[in-house]
Write a protein that holds these residues in place. Structure first.
Motif, short mmCIF file in Angstrom:
data_model
loop_
_atom_site.label_atom_id
_atom_site.label_comp_id
_atom_site.label_asym_id
_atom_site.label_seq_id
_atom_site.Cartn_x
_atom_site.Cartn_y
_atom_site.Cartn_z
N ASP A 182 0.85 -1.19 0.00
CA ASP A 182 0.00 0.00 0.00
C ASP A 182 0.89 1.24 0.00
OD1 ASP A 182 -2.18 1.67 0.02
OD2 ASP A 182 -2.83 1.16 2.05
N ALA A 183 1.58 1.44 -1.11
CA ALA A 183 2.58 2.50 -1.21
C ALA A 183 1.96 3.89 -1.33
CB ALA A 183 3.51 2.24 -2.39
N GLY A 184 0.67 3.97 -1.65
CA GLY A 184 -0.01 5.25 -1.69
C GLY A 184 0.25 6.04 -2.96
N ALA A 185 -0.48 7.15 -3.05
CA ALA A 185 -0.40 8.00 -4.24
C ALA A 185 0.99 8.58 -4.46
CB ALA A 185 -1.43 9.12 -4.15
N GLY B 151 -2.32 -0.62 -23.00
CA GLY B 151 -2.97 0.54 -22.43
C GLY B 151 -2.19 1.12 -21.27
N ALA B 152 -1.27 0.33 -20.71
CA ALA B 152 -0.43 0.83 -19.62
C ALA B 152 0.36 2.05 -20.06
CB ALA B 152 0.54 -0.26 -19.15
N MET B 153 0.67 2.12 -21.34
CA MET B 153 1.47 3.24 -21.84
C MET B 153 0.67 4.55 -21.87
SD MET B 153 4.22 1.62 -22.03
CE MET B 153 5.32 2.83 -22.74
N THR B 154 -0.65 4.45 -21.75
CA THR B 154 -1.47 5.67 -21.73
C THR B 154 -1.68 6.17 -20.31
OG1 THR B 154 -3.62 4.54 -21.54
CG2 THR B 154 -2.72 4.85 -23.78
N GLU B 155 -1.28 5.38 -19.33
CA GLU B 155 -1.45 5.80 -17.94
C GLU B 155 -0.41 6.85 -17.57
OE1 GLU B 155 -2.60 3.03 -14.96
OE2 GLU B 155 -3.00 1.47 -16.45
N THR B 156 -0.82 7.75 -16.71
CA THR B 156 0.05 8.84 -16.26
C THR B 156 0.07 8.87 -14.73
OG1 THR B 156 -1.75 10.44 -16.15
CG2 THR B 156 -0.60 10.22 -18.29
N VAL B 157 0.98 9.65 -14.20
CA VAL B 157 1.02 9.84 -12.75
C VAL B 157 -0.33 10.35 -12.27
CG1 VAL B 157 2.07 11.20 -10.89
CG2 VAL B 157 3.52 10.16 -12.65
N GLU B 158 -0.90 11.30 -12.99
CA GLU B 158 -2.18 11.87 -12.58
C GLU B 158 -3.31 10.85 -12.66
OE1 GLU B 158 -0.10 13.31 -14.92
OE2 GLU B 158 0.75 14.69 -13.46
N SER B 159 -3.36 10.05 -13.72
CA SER B 159 -4.43 9.05 -13.82
C SER B 159 -4.29 7.99 -12.74
CB SER B 159 -4.47 8.41 -15.22
OG SER B 159 -3.36 7.58 -15.46
N LEU B 160 -3.06 7.64 -12.42
CA LEU B 160 -2.83 6.65 -11.37
C LEU B 160 -3.22 7.20 -10.01
CD1 LEU B 160 -1.91 3.77 -11.06
CD2 LEU B 160 0.44 4.59 -10.87
N ARG B 161 -2.89 8.46 -9.76
CA ARG B 161 -3.30 9.08 -8.49
C ARG B 161 -4.82 9.11 -8.39
NH1 ARG B 161 1.37 13.70 -8.44
NH2 ARG B 161 2.91 12.44 -7.34
N GLY B 162 -5.51 9.31 -9.51
CA GLY B 162 -6.98 9.27 -9.51
C GLY B 162 -7.50 7.89 -9.15
N GLU B 163 -6.84 6.84 -9.65
CA GLU B 163 -7.25 5.48 -9.30
C GLU B 163 -7.04 5.22 -7.81
OE1 GLU B 163 -6.16 2.13 -11.85
OE2 GLU B 163 -5.43 3.61 -13.31
N VAL B 164 -5.92 5.70 -7.27
CA VAL B 164 -5.65 5.52 -5.85
C VAL B 164 -6.73 6.23 -5.03
CG1 VAL B 164 -4.04 6.06 -3.97
CG2 VAL B 164 -3.18 5.14 -6.13
N ALA B 165 -7.11 7.43 -5.44
CA ALA B 165 -8.16 8.17 -4.74
C ALA B 165 -9.48 7.42 -4.77
CB ALA B 165 -8.32 9.56 -5.35
N ALA B 166 -9.69 6.60 -5.81
CA ALA B 166 -10.93 5.83 -5.95
C ALA B 166 -10.84 4.45 -5.29
CB ALA B 166 -11.29 5.68 -7.42
N GLY B 167 -9.68 4.12 -4.68
CA GLY B 167 -9.59 2.87 -3.94
C GLY B 167 -8.57 1.86 -4.41
N ARG C 24 -9.94 -4.93 -4.11
CA ARG C 24 -10.92 -5.98 -3.81
C ARG C 24 -11.96 -6.04 -4.92
NH1 ARG C 24 -11.94 -6.88 2.24
NH2 ARG C 24 -10.00 -6.15 3.16
N THR C 25 -12.45 -7.24 -5.18
CA THR C 25 -13.52 -7.40 -6.17
C THR C 25 -14.84 -7.62 -5.44
OG1 THR C 25 -13.27 -9.81 -6.28
CG2 THR C 25 -11.93 -8.49 -7.81
#
Length: 163
Positions: free
Chosen positions: A10-13, A38-54, A74-75
């Motif tokens: 759980d390294a965080g944003a 599609g991993a190549m389209t991910e950015t620091v900002e998009s990843l931080r958004g995913e972390v904010a969403a769980g 979790r699923t």
């Protein structure tokens, strides 16, 4: 796996830049197949958004250097889904993916979850075989839309049932 090794599930944003660097280094090879990841389209900002969403970020460090990463959550059916498991090219074949999968499985069981699940490109027999060696089985097949817009054949993998 020589050196000092730490696994942070759980390294965080704050870890988003390191995860993106590992992910992009690991997934760039798909561009040569004609089906870029599609991993190549991910950015620091998009990843931080995913972390904010769980979504949680996992990192493996050897002597302070990140050698592997994954995203997990979790699923609805009581498992721990992991995706974008990435190992930097120069550290492949040293057991980092296995160490990360085992740590995620231990975390899943300690959290009362049934085990692990992931999706793998159907045309990646090496990745499928790796997860099978790590105790997973193919539990389904289908297609998924990549972040690139491509439709990819995938297999769903789950921890093998314990008898």
């Amino acid at each position: 796996m020589n050196g000092r090794v730490t696994i942070d599930l759980d390294a965080g944003a704050a870890a988003a830049p390191e995860v993106i660097a590992v992910m992009h280094a690991a997934f760039t090879e798909y561009a040569r197949t004609g089906q870029p990841s599609g991993a190549m389209t991910e950015t620091v900002e998009s990843l931080r958004g995913e972390v904010a969403a769980g979504t949680r970020l996992a990192l493996v460090r050897r002597d302070g250097v990140v050698v592997a990463s994954a995203k997990h959550e979790r699923t609805d059916d009581g498992a721990l889904y992991f995706g974008r498991l990435a190992v930097i090219p120069e550290a492949r074949g040293q057991g980092w993916a296995g160490a990360l999968v085992r740590a995620l499985r231990e975390h899943a069981h300690a959290s009362g979850l049934a085990g692990l699940t992931c999706l793998v490109r159907a045309d990646e027999p090496g990745n499928i075989a790796l997860y099978e060696r790590l105790g997973m089985v193919v539990s389904g097949r289908g297609e998924r839309a990549s972040r690139t817009g491509a439709i990819l054949a995938v297999v769903e993998m789950r921890d093998a049932p314990v008898h």
